[in-house]
Design a protein around this motif. Structure first.
Motif, mmCIF file in Angstrom:
data_model
loop_
_atom_site.group_PDB
_atom_site.id
_atom_site.type_symbol
_atom_site.label_atom_id
_atom_site.label_comp_id
_atom_site.label_asym_id
_atom_site.label_seq_id
_atom_site.Cartn_x
_atom_site.Cartn_y
_atom_site.Cartn_z
ATOM 1 N N PRO A 130 0.756 -1.234 -0.084
ATOM 2 C CA PRO A 130 -0.341 -0.080 0.063
ATOM 3 C C PRO A 130 0.801 1.289 -0.001
ATOM 4 N N ASP A 131 1.843 1.332 0.597
ATOM 5 C CA ASP A 131 2.677 2.544 0.864
ATOM 6 C C ASP A 131 3.943 2.609 -0.354
ATOM 7 N N GLY A 132 3.597 1.396 -1.273
ATOM 8 C CA GLY A 132 4.637 1.775 -2.374
ATOM 9 C C GLY A 132 5.591 0.818 -2.293
ATOM 10 N N ASN A 133 6.786 0.928 -3.009
ATOM 11 C CA ASN A 133 7.970 0.043 -3.190
ATOM 12 C C ASN A 133 9.174 0.199 -2.227
ATOM 13 N N LEU A 134 9.111 1.613 -1.663
ATOM 14 C CA LEU A 134 10.363 1.903 -1.029
ATOM 15 C C LEU A 134 10.069 1.387 0.343
ATOM 16 N N VAL A 135 10.988 0.770 0.991
ATOM 17 C CA VAL A 135 10.953 -0.065 2.225
ATOM 18 C C VAL A 135 11.849 0.949 3.470
ATOM 19 N N ARG A 136 13.037 1.278 2.813
ATOM 20 C CA ARG A 136 13.633 2.469 3.478
ATOM 21 C C ARG A 136 14.839 3.356 2.616
ATOM 22 N N TYR A 195 8.581 -8.977 0.755
ATOM 23 C CA TYR A 195 8.376 -8.470 2.172
ATOM 24 C C TYR A 195 9.556 -7.720 3.045
ATOM 25 N N ALA A 196 9.224 -7.141 4.028
ATOM 26 C CA ALA A 196 10.295 -6.098 4.539
ATOM 27 C C ALA A 196 11.292 -7.043 5.209
ATOM 28 N N SER A 197 10.877 -7.784 6.135
ATOM 29 C CA SER A 197 11.791 -8.561 6.976
ATOM 30 C C SER A 197 12.727 -7.413 7.677
ATOM 31 N N SER A 198 14.342 -7.593 7.699
ATOM 32 C CA SER A 198 14.987 -6.664 8.304
ATOM 33 C C SER A 198 15.592 -5.706 7.339
ATOM 34 N N THR A 199 14.979 -5.591 6.263
ATOM 35 C CA THR A 199 15.606 -4.626 5.206
ATOM 36 C C THR A 199 15.930 -3.253 5.897
ATOM 37 N N PRO A 200 14.890 -2.598 6.476
ATOM 38 C CA PRO A 200 15.370 -1.384 7.137
ATOM 39 C C PRO A 200 16.632 -1.328 7.754
ATOM 40 N N ALA A 201 16.883 -2.221 8.648
ATOM 41 C CA ALA A 201 18.231 -2.261 9.311
ATOM 42 C C ALA A 201 19.478 -2.460 8.447
ATOM 43 N N VAL A 202 19.253 -3.381 7.471
ATOM 44 C CA VAL A 202 20.101 -3.694 6.334
ATOM 45 C C VAL A 202 20.656 -2.429 5.656
ATOM 46 N N VAL A 203 19.550 -1.674 5.303
ATOM 47 C CA VAL A 203 19.748 -0.283 4.434
ATOM 48 C C VAL A 203 20.631 0.469 5.462
ATOM 49 N N ALA A 204 20.166 0.581 6.624
ATOM 50 C CA ALA A 204 21.035 1.551 7.389
ATOM 51 C C ALA A 204 22.405 1.177 7.721
ATOM 52 N N ASN A 205 22.666 -0.188 7.816
ATOM 53 C CA ASN A 205 24.218 -0.631 7.808
ATOM 54 C C ASN A 205 24.869 -0.198 6.350
ATOM 55 N N ALA A 206 24.237 -0.525 5.446
ATOM 56 C CA ALA A 206 24.903 -0.459 4.290
ATOM 57 C C ALA A 206 25.367 1.202 4.224
ATOM 58 N N ALA A 207 24.410 1.862 4.575
ATOM 59 C CA ALA A 207 24.621 3.511 4.603
ATOM 60 C C ALA A 207 25.873 4.025 5.597
ATOM 61 N N VAL A 225 31.379 12.546 3.283
ATOM 62 C CA VAL A 225 30.678 11.405 2.636
ATOM 63 C C VAL A 225 29.020 11.497 2.218
ATOM 64 N N THR A 226 28.542 11.029 1.272
ATOM 65 C CA THR A 226 27.308 11.184 0.647
ATOM 66 C C THR A 226 26.852 9.941 0.301
ATOM 67 N N ILE A 227 25.741 9.629 0.867
ATOM 68 C CA ILE A 227 25.316 7.942 0.587
ATOM 69 C C ILE A 227 23.831 8.139 0.455
ATOM 70 N N ASP A 228 23.503 7.358 -0.541
ATOM 71 C CA ASP A 228 21.971 7.094 -0.562
ATOM 72 C C ASP A 228 21.861 5.616 -0.361
ATOM 73 N N SER A 229 21.208 5.051 0.465
ATOM 74 C CA SER A 229 20.873 3.606 0.427
ATOM 75 C C SER A 229 19.509 3.458 0.636
ATOM 76 N N TYR A 230 18.858 2.640 -0.456
ATOM 77 C CA TYR A 230 17.588 2.330 -0.649
ATOM 78 C C TYR A 230 17.386 0.786 -0.259
ATOM 79 N N GLY A 231 16.297 0.331 0.326
ATOM 80 C CA GLY A 231 15.920 -0.802 0.315
ATOM 81 C C GLY A 231 14.509 -0.849 -0.634
ATOM 82 N N VAL A 232 14.122 -1.782 -1.324
ATOM 83 C CA VAL A 232 12.996 -1.658 -2.174
ATOM 84 C C VAL A 232 12.337 -3.077 -2.037
ATOM 85 N N TYR A 233 11.028 -2.979 -2.384
ATOM 86 C CA TYR A 233 10.186 -4.329 -2.600
ATOM 87 C C TYR A 233 10.370 -4.582 -4.164
ATOM 88 N N THR A 234 10.173 -5.859 -4.177
ATOM 89 C CA THR A 234 10.143 -6.377 -5.485
ATOM 90 C C THR A 234 9.200 -7.816 -5.354
#
Lengths: 291, 747
Positions: free
Chosen positions: B157-163, B317-329, B341-350
């Motif tokens: 419902p909220d689109g394909n961006l997890v974080r 499904y989201a699982s722990s994607t939000p925290a993984v995105v934060a780690n990568a960033a 440092v300029t980083i954009d880290s995205y987690g997406v639904y597919t």
């Protein structure tokens, strides 16, 4: 599921004649995977492990008869000098546990294009001895494989043994896998040089719907060697000949792209393996002449 | 309740040893002799077997679902669908976005649609095949790069961006003399644990349920199971059963709710064991990543800036994607000092398989990017790979990409020097087992070229971003047959890493007691937090240390004025008056959330570092690789159990080797092509070289015993080191892992 456990060869033949839906099993390294995955639902298993007639190999002059239940481990231990190509292929099969259970008879029964035993049997012109209550026959190895995991075996026939000449000259086997052990062939190749018959034997695995020979490559190379009178005095082969041999081996394959590799890679790998194994055999032939 | 056979038992080791010694594992002999009870061994008379119907499609609407034929089959006791979920049909670690059983839509291949209980596992599986489902196929979203486009269908419902995590440190407009830029890709790795998902649910008369299961965090499982069952949390009791490896794959629920639903419905115990193939569909994988990196440096190779865009494919499904995105960033510029440092880290639904936790957790993907970049940079400025890392390595007092000041050891330069100075392996012996291709006999030396490469990694230890991360420990000290015995009770999960060994070591050291019993982990004691993020030694180890100190205090109250050391306490005498039992909830120091605009803060409890030097022989004509040496130096703060530490470094390095050269779940159009150990290859003993390991012990003053989490860092740095070595041997760019023979031969 029923389990039929004959203790003699005639009883085994009677059992499969009475119920051709029985799936023969020996080491079980292939059959049990399919049964456990529920991919194969045979009416029953025909356990051949108690049939003594299948358990041994024998030698009659320059001919070997190897019972269908002889394991890879025994081929490595007992037949390395007589069938070095097959022994080399056997060393690449699975893990030690698999080699202790798995048999060449089972490899033939599954008739997988990736079966490791098949290329050296093709290169060595083996014959498969099959039998039913109707009688016994021998199928030349290059007529045995008829499709993906399909052989010329009739529903009421069982594999008794394979027959192969004692290596008449150098034999080699090489395979490609994406790890250094316990891997299914992405492509494999076997070669034999028969100095007496002036014949080159080849076998290709995992690069077509069935294991197959590279007949044009065999004819080409045997001709080149004969032309140079090199069978008895193996002078180094020109690079162009080795190169051409590799190309003809690759051309004999009909590989596909699949999860284990691309068709293009398989062709390339086959030509590299053909050149390398030829080089090793040639050095071996040279060594024998010098000895 | 009747306890199932092969349920977990108390563990105690006959050989006692304290902190800092290589104590023997209490479960070691059982495991080596095949006696250890894994969750797949659980058994109860009269139990039924559960099986799961899964979607064969990556994305489809369920038009019709009919269980009639399955229910009619002999031996079948229940066939349940989404309509039978007693509570809320949604669960998830961070977002409750995943249905227990799909209702109208399936979003990935393997998504559970219905469950069956039958009197035999085969009967259950065949009944699954009798469930009639009609699907209306939808076009799956499979490209993470376009998942966020307006034109792409929204899977949730909220689109394909997890974080999306933004790092904006320093000046993003700064210029540099030397700039290197590249795109990198990481394939989907699997945790490949050996013990498939399994457990046994036992219904109680009062409508509550006991669950025996292999998992990673009992209380978070319970927090998801109970609402789905429509029960209160105290109506779901969980006991940890023997875990055959985890590596993150057991953080999400798999069969837990399903087994409980079937047990509650049939009023019989229900066991569920996934097959190997099903296991590949039954747990999350490591996020595939696409990364664009730009590094700017001065002419000496000192970093001026790092810019990156990282896209992590979270799957359905989201699982722990939000925290993984934060780690990568927050770890995305690596273990290096860089002001901008300029980083954009995205987690997406597919509609690809859901991805979540796996050892290294976002840091693995980023490390392949930044380490590849450091090698490029070294080449661009004309210095060697060791020197570029020594010049830029973080040190205590430096700041991370998140602007966090590192307030304990960060010996990056030292670690790189350590591995550089280790002896090099000898030239190939000619033994086939030492050759690329191994016993497959593909080379006798033809085409083989040697290469050397380096990698360094950084990993956060414990849970981050302000999470209330704690563990609970209960210790009882009493006389048994006249001898003092400590029993340690926590809900911390032993996944094979040796926590049970370590907790006993801590109790021995703190209490001066020889006999220590580790109670089975269950929910009758408070949460221990997850066996994740290399955190259990730190947090549950800290909790056991704290509770032991509390027990000691209580004990000494029985003899005011005692001033000796704990080892000398007259335990027998002090315990004559009865046992002492204490429970402590222990927290590490707090962290802060990330600033939503700049990603700055103090998000991490502790940072850990490891370095690898890899030596490879590459068959350049066949594209086959033999890793000849994979040596590691790692700072562990305090080697609580030196043998276990080295074991973690061996295992983590091997898992990194797998990602470098062979391990990938191949996904095409959302469908898995290789869900088996025949075609998902993990390293064998002939792929993994013997290792030289240097363990540094630079105590962290903020951590119990000065320890630093060990399990993940070696997984992070081994992969880029190996790929760097392959590059050195071949001269190829190699921007994608795992490296396949096709990449090395151009086929």
């Amino acid at each position: 599921m029923q389990m039929v456990r004959p203790t003699t060869w005639p009883a085994a033949l009677d059992a499969i004649a009475a119920e051709p839906g029985l799936l023969p099993i020996s080491g079980g390294t292939d059959v049990m995977v399919d049964v456990n995955f529920d991919r194969e639902r045979p009416t029953g298993l025909l356990d051949l492990t108690r049939v003594p007639e299948l358990a041994d190999w024998s030698r009659d002059g320059d001919l070997l008869r190897v019972g269908a239940n002889v394991t890879y481990a025994r081929i490595i231990d007992e037949l390395a000098a007589l069938l070095p190509g097959l022994a080399m292929a056997s060393r690449t099969v699975g893990s030690p546990q698999i080699r202790n259970r798995g048999t060449v008879g089972g490899n033939l029964g599954s008739a997988s294009p990736a079966g490791d035993a098949h290329p050296p049997l093709l290169a060595g012109l083996a014959e498969v001895e099959v039998e039913s209550v109707r009688g016994s026959r021998r199928i030349p190895i290059d007529e045995f494989f008829v499709g993906v995991k399909r052989s010329d075996l009739a529903p009421d026939e069982l594999i008794a043994a394979f027959h192969a000449p004692v290596a008449p000259g150098p034999q080699q086997f090489a395979k490609i896998g994406t790890r250094n052990a316990m891997v299914i062939a992405v492509a494999s190749f076997a070669i034999e040089l028969d100095g007496a018959a002036h014949r080159v034997g080849t076998g290709i695995g995992s690069a077509a719907a069935t294991p197959r020979r590279a007949a044009d490559a065999e004819t080409f190379l045997a001709g080149e060697i004969t032309e140079r009178a090199a069978w008895d005095s193996p002078t180094p082969l020109p690079d162009a000949v080795v190169q051409r041999f590799g190309e003809l081996v690759a051309a004999a394959a009909s590989p596909i792209d699949d999860v284990r590799g691309t068709a293009a890679y398989r062709r390339r790998a086959l030509s590299v393996l053909a050149r390398r194994t030829l080089g090793w055999c040639w050095a071996d032939l040279d060594g024998r002449q010098c000895a | 309740m009747t306890v199932p056979t092969r349920a977990p038992d108390r563990l105690s080791s006959p050989i006692s040893a304290g902190v800092g010694e290589s104590a023997v594992r209490p479960d070691g002999t059982l495991k080596v002799t095949g006696e250890f009870a894994y969750s797949s061994d659980l058994w109860m008379d009269g139990m039924l077997w559960g099986a799961t119907l899964r979607s064969p499609h990556a994305y489809a609407r369920i038009v019709h679902l009919d269980t009639t034929r399955a229910l009619a089959a002999t031996g079948v006791f229940a066939v349940l669908t989404h309509e039978d979920v007693p509570g809320r049909n949604a669960y998830g670690l961070e977002h409750k976005d995943q249905p227990v059983l799909a209702s109208d839509v399936v979003r990935y291949q393997g998504e559970p649609v219905a469950i069956v209980a039958a009197d035999h596992p085969q009967t259950a599986r065949r009944a699954v095949a009798l469930i009639d489902v009609e699907y209306d196929l939808l076009d799956p979203v499979v490209d993470p790069s376009t998942a966020l486009d307006e034109a792409t269908p929204r899977l949730h419902p909220d689109g394909n961006l997890v974080r999306h995590v933004r790092i904006r440190k320093g000046n993003d407009a700064v210029q540099a003399d030397v700039v290197v830029t590249a795109d990198y890709e990481v394939g989907m790795q699997d945790q490949a644990f050996l013990g498939p998902e399994s457990g046994l649910a036992v219904p109680a008369e009062d409508g509550s349920v006991d669950l025996f299961v292999a998992t990673q965090w009992l209380h978070v499982d319970r927090g998801q199971i109970a609402p789905a069952l429509g029960l209160d949390e105290d109506q779901v009791r969980i006991t940890l059963s023997g875990v055959g490896g985890a590596f993150g794959a057991r953080e999400d629920l798999s069969m837990q709710v399903h087994a409980c639903m079937l047990a509650l419905r049939t009023r019989r115990p229900v066991k569920v064991v996934y097959s190997r193939e099903e296991s590949f569909f039954g747990h999350v994988h490591r996020h595939p990543a696409r990364m664009h990196y730009e590094h700017g440096a001065d002419r000496d190779g000192r970093l001026v800036y790092v810019k990156a865009e990282i896209i992590l494919d979270g799957g359905a499904y989201a699982s722990s994607t939000p925290a993984v995105v934060a780690n990568a960033a927050t770890l995305g510029s690596g273990p290096y000092a860089v002001d901008n440092v300029t980083i954009d880290s995205y987690g997406v639904y597919t509609n690809n398989p859901p991805c979540g936790a796996m050892r290294g957790f976002g840091a693995v993907q980023a490390a392949f990017g930044y380490e590849s970049q450091m090698d490029r940079l070294a080449e661009a400025v004309g210095i060697d790979p060791v020197e570029i890392r020594v010049r830029n390595g973080l040190a205590e007092g430096g700041t991370t990409a998140a602007g966090q000041v590192i307030d304990s050891a960060a010996p990056v330069a030292e670690l790189v020097r350590w591995v550089h100075d280790l002896p090099m392996p000898p030239p190939s012996s000619g033994d086939l087992r030492s050759m690329p291709g191994g016993v497959s006999n593909s080379t006798h030396g033809e085409g083989v070229v040697r290469g050397v490469g380096y990698g360094v990694g950084i990993k956060n230890i414990c849970f981050s971003e302000g999470f209330d991360d704690y563990s609970t420990a209960r210790v009882r000290l009493e006389l048994v047959a006249g001898e003092p015995v400590a029993s340690v009770h926590t809900s911390a999960v032993e996944v094979g890493q040796g926590l049970v060994t370590l907790l006993a070591q801590i109790a021995r050291t703190e209490l001066g007691v020889q006999q220590v019993t580790i109670e089975p982990a269950d929910t009758s004691v408070g949460s221990a937090g997850s066996t994740s993020a290399s955190r259990q030694t730190y947090v549950t180890g800290g909790a056991v240390q704290a509770v032991c100190q509390q027990v000691r205090k209580r004990l000494l109250e029985r003899r005011p004025g005692y001033v000796g050391s704990p080892g000398d306490m007259p335990l027998r005498e002090l315990l004559v008056d009865g046992p002492v039992e204490e429970t402590v909830e222990w927290r590490h120091r707090p962290t802060t959330p990330l600033d939503p605009e700049t990603g700055q803060g103090s998000p991490h409890v502790q940072l850990a570092f490891a370095a690898h030097r890899a030596v490879v022989d590459v068959d350049t004509e066949l594209g086959l690789v033999k890793v000849v040496a994979l040596d590691c130096a790692q700072d562990v703060g305090r080697a609580m159990n030196p043998q276990a530490v080295v074991g973690q470094i061996h295992g983590g390095s091997a898992q990194g080797l797998g990602l470098a050269v062979m391990e990938e779940i191949q996904v095409v159009d959302g469908l898995l092509r290789n869900p088996s150990f025949t075609d998902y290859l993990i390293p064998t003993i002939l792929d993994m070289p013997p290792m030289q390991v240097e363990v540094l012990e630079l105590a962290d003053p903020h951590a119990p015993y000065g320890l630093r989490g060990v399990g993940e860092p070696p997984t992070i740095s081994s992969t880029p080191a190996i790929v760097a070595a392959i590059r050195a041997a071949t001269g190829l760019e190699l921007t994608r892992i795992p490296v396949r023979p096709e990449h090395l031969t151009g086929t």
